[in-house]
Design a protein around this motif. Structure first.
Motif, PDB file in Angstrom:
ATOM      1  N   THR A   1      -3.117   3.605  -8.694  1.00 47.90           N
ATOM      2  CA  THR A   1      -4.084   2.832  -7.907  1.00 47.90           C
ATOM      3  C   THR A   1      -4.872   3.666  -6.914  1.00 47.90           C
ATOM      4  O   THR A   1      -5.946   3.238  -6.464  1.00 47.90           O
ATOM      5  N   GLY A   2      -4.334   4.820  -6.525  1.00 46.41           N
ATOM      6  CA  GLY A   2      -4.980   5.613  -5.480  1.00 46.41           C
ATOM      7  C   GLY A   2      -4.722   5.086  -4.086  1.00 46.41           C
ATOM      8  O   GLY A   2      -5.299   5.586  -3.117  1.00 46.41           O
ATOM      9  N   ARG A   3      -3.851   4.076  -3.969  1.00 42.06           N
ATOM     10  CA  ARG A   3      -3.527   3.507  -2.657  1.00 42.06           C
ATOM     11  C   ARG A   3      -2.161   4.007  -2.202  1.00 42.06           C
ATOM     12  O   ARG A   3      -1.270   4.272  -3.007  1.00 42.06           O
ATOM     13  N   ASP A   4      -2.004   4.098  -0.886  1.00 44.51           N
ATOM     14  CA  ASP A   4      -0.732   4.542  -0.320  1.00 44.51           C
ATOM     15  C   ASP A   4       0.374   3.542  -0.637  1.00 44.51           C
ATOM     16  O   ASP A   4       0.145   2.329  -0.697  1.00 44.51           O
ATOM     17  N   CYS A   5       1.553   4.058  -0.831  1.00 45.37           N
ATOM     18  CA  CYS A   5       2.728   3.209  -1.066  1.00 45.37           C
ATOM     19  C   CYS A   5       3.959   4.026  -0.719  1.00 45.37           C
ATOM     20  O   CYS A   5       3.969   5.254  -0.810  1.00 45.37           O
ATOM     21  N   SER A   6       5.000   3.337  -0.321  1.00 41.29           N
ATOM     22  CA  SER A   6       6.265   3.982   0.017  1.00 41.29           C
ATOM     23  C   SER A   6       7.385   3.232  -0.689  1.00 41.29           C
ATOM     24  O   SER A   6       7.198   2.091  -1.129  1.00 41.29           O
ATOM     25  N   PRO A   7       8.556   3.848  -0.817  1.00 43.64           N
ATOM     26  CA  PRO A   7       9.691   3.123  -1.384  1.00 43.64           C
ATOM     27  C   PRO A   7       9.990   1.828  -0.625  1.00 43.64           C
ATOM     28  O   PRO A   7      10.350   0.818  -1.237  1.00 43.64           O
ATOM     29  N   ASN A   8       9.819   1.843   0.695  1.00 44.10           N
ATOM     30  CA  ASN A   8      10.059   0.632   1.482  1.00 44.10           C
ATOM     31  C   ASN A   8       9.061  -0.472   1.126  1.00 44.10           C
ATOM     32  O   ASN A   8       9.404  -1.658   1.097  1.00 44.10           O
ATOM     33  N   LYS A   9       7.824  -0.071   0.838  1.00 46.00           N
ATOM     34  CA  LYS A   9       6.839  -1.083   0.465  1.00 46.00           C
ATOM     35  C   LYS A   9       7.164  -1.672  -0.910  1.00 46.00           C
ATOM     36  O   LYS A   9       7.007  -2.883  -1.128  1.00 46.00           O
ATOM     37  N   ILE A  10       7.613  -0.835  -1.834  1.00 41.51           N
ATOM     38  CA  ILE A  10       8.060  -1.345  -3.136  1.00 41.51           C
ATOM     39  C   ILE A  10       9.201  -2.337  -2.936  1.00 41.51           C
ATOM     40  O   ILE A  10       9.252  -3.405  -3.565  1.00 41.51           O
ATOM     41  N   TYR A  11      10.116  -2.004  -2.033  1.00 40.93           N
ATOM     42  CA  TYR A  11      11.241  -2.901  -1.721  1.00 40.93           C
ATOM     43  C   TYR A  11      10.712  -4.227  -1.162  1.00 40.93           C
ATOM     44  O   TYR A  11      11.239  -5.299  -1.486  1.00 40.93           O
ATOM     45  N   THR A  12       9.663  -4.154  -0.348  1.00 43.91           N
ATOM     46  CA  THR A  12       9.082  -5.374   0.220  1.00 43.91           C
ATOM     47  C   THR A  12       8.425  -6.230  -0.856  1.00 43.91           C
ATOM     48  O   THR A  12       8.570  -7.458  -0.859  1.00 43.91           O
TER      49      THR A  12
END
Length: 442
Positions: free
Chosen positions: A146-157
């Motif tokens: 996607t080219g957008r920022d993401c973190s493992p915590n956001k995936i968890y959310t």
């Protein structure tokens, strides 16, 4: 749950987790566990562990669990397990965290891996290692896609919100048994069947306010706080940010709708797909008609006509008659040279016509019906019915410059006729297919 680039967030994860846990326990039996306490051997032990787990995975690759569907993209549980295990070598921080957890347990209980109950403890620590790695891998792939920022915590959310939606959907489906909680979720007392129960058909139709109210009601109705209302600070800010919840729900819903459409590609392929099915149906009907004719004992067949009197015309004679297998032996060398020169003037390979004729499927129903037509006319028919590019076309039919059939202008030049004449003969050939099919269906 589906998100762009992710592979481990769907229903198959539970089986992936169990398979990796099972194979890890087998690997630990082959390792000297006390070496995990030696900082100098961590890298070597990671290599030994991944080799042992890979061997165990391959040994059980034919098991029902390994062959089960891992996600909606077609990856099996075995494939997902093997790829995630190899990711561990690329991201050793998760292995080091696992080793630290084992060392901490050893500090509390000594050589706990020798106890009878050690497998349960080790499996839990392995699960934690791979769960963290899973979210890191999916977050990285989400960023790439996607080219957008993401973190493992956001995936968890994202996953928490998807789970919350499914909990709410379950309550809505059985709203009579959960009328009080459903009323709290909707923010009003129920008076008959709530319309929201029928309107919420996907996660995209779930409102952020419902997620927040559901979480707040969980302790009262389920006995433990909802994810937005625990003492943990992981989701604490979300309960005051309905706009963030709404955006994340919408993203999950939009991508699931898009990917669901991709799963049903046959529903929206358009005219080219419909034409392919249409032509395939012609071949089937023609085959049935030929079989019926063969079974008709009373039919008086005409005497076979000699090839020189067949009246097929120059095009059919040049192309080997009905079988379309290629030019006959008497096709003169100067004719081949002439057509090679013609192909060259059209930016086509010099032997285009020769190779394209040879690539025809001898005996195919399309070729039998159109045997009286020249090769350029037949290709024009396919272009009209299937489009300029189709996976079923032999490479020899395609213009190397475009990867598609030659244009109508090129085909007309190859046939040495005008464009209007080409279109007329092409349409007549299509009408012939219609007529033969209509007669065969009677």
């Amino acid at each position: 749950m589906r998100l762009p680039g992710t592979r481990y967030q769907e229903h198959g994860w539970e089986q992936v987790r169990k398979l990796l846990g099972h194979c890890s326990l087998q690997a630990f039996r082959r390792l000297e566990m006390h070496q995990l306490l030696d900082h100098g051997r961590h890298a070597t032990l990671l290599d030994s562990y991944t080799d042992a787990v890979a061997a165990a995975l391959r040994a059980g690759a034919r098991s029902a669990r390994a062959e089960a569907e891992g996600n909606s993209y077609g990856d099996s549980v075995y494939e997902l397990s093997l790829s995630l295990m190899f990711e561990l070598q690329a991201q050793p921080a998760f292995w080091l965290a696992f080793v630290a957890a084992v060392a901490a347990e050893h500090g509390r209980s000594g050589a706990f891996w020798l106890d009878a109950a050690a497998e349960g403890v080790m499996r839990k620590k392995v699960n934690d290692m791979y769960a963290g790695l899973r979210d890191k891998v999916d977050a990285d792939n989400y960023i790439v896609t996607t080219g957008r920022d993401c973190s493992p915590n956001k995936i968890y959310t994202y996953r928490m919100l998807d789970t919350a939606y499914r909990e709410i959907a379950g309550l809505f489906a059985d709203w009579r048994q959960h009328a009080a909680q459903v009323g709290e979720i909707l923010g009003r007392p129920l008076d008959g069947s709530p319309i929201e129960v029928r309107q919420m058909k996907s996660i995209g139709g779930c409102k952020a306010e419902w997620i927040i109210r559901w979480s707040a009601s969980q302790e009262r109705y389920a006995g433990s706080p909802g994810p937005l209302h625990t003492k943990s600070k992981r989701f604490a800010s979300l309960k005051n940010s309905p706009e963030k919840i709404a955006a994340m729900l919408a993203e999950i819903g939009d991508y699931e709708e898009l990917s669901a459409n991709m799963d049903r590609a046959d529903d929206w392929q358009g005219d080219a797909g419909e034409a392919a099915l249409w032509l395939e149906d012609y071949w089937r009907v023609l085959g049935e008609a030929e079989q019926n004719e063969a079974k008709d004992d009373d039919r008086i067949l005409p005497e076979p006509v000699a090839e020189e009197d067949s009246g097929l015309g120059d095009d059919a004679a040049e192309e080997g008659g009905d079988d379309g297998a290629g030019p006959p032996d008497e096709f003169k060398a100067h004719d081949l040279a002439a057509e090679q020169a013609l192909a060259g003037t059209l930016s086509l390979p010099p032997r285009y016509l020769e190779l394209a004729r040879a690539a025809q499927q001898a005996g195919s129903w399309a070729l039998r019906v159109l045997s009286g037509e020249s090769l350029p006319i037949r290709l024009a028919v396919y272009q009209k019915l299937l489009g300029a590019a189709d996976d079923t076309y032999p490479d020899a039919w395609l213009d190397p410059a475009t990867g598609e059939l030659p244009t109508l202008q090129q085909l007309a030049a190859l046939d040495q006729i005008s464009m209007p004449t080409l279109r007329k003969r092409r349409n007549e050939a299509i009408d012939k297919l219609h007529a033969v099919t209509a007669a065969s269906a009677k």
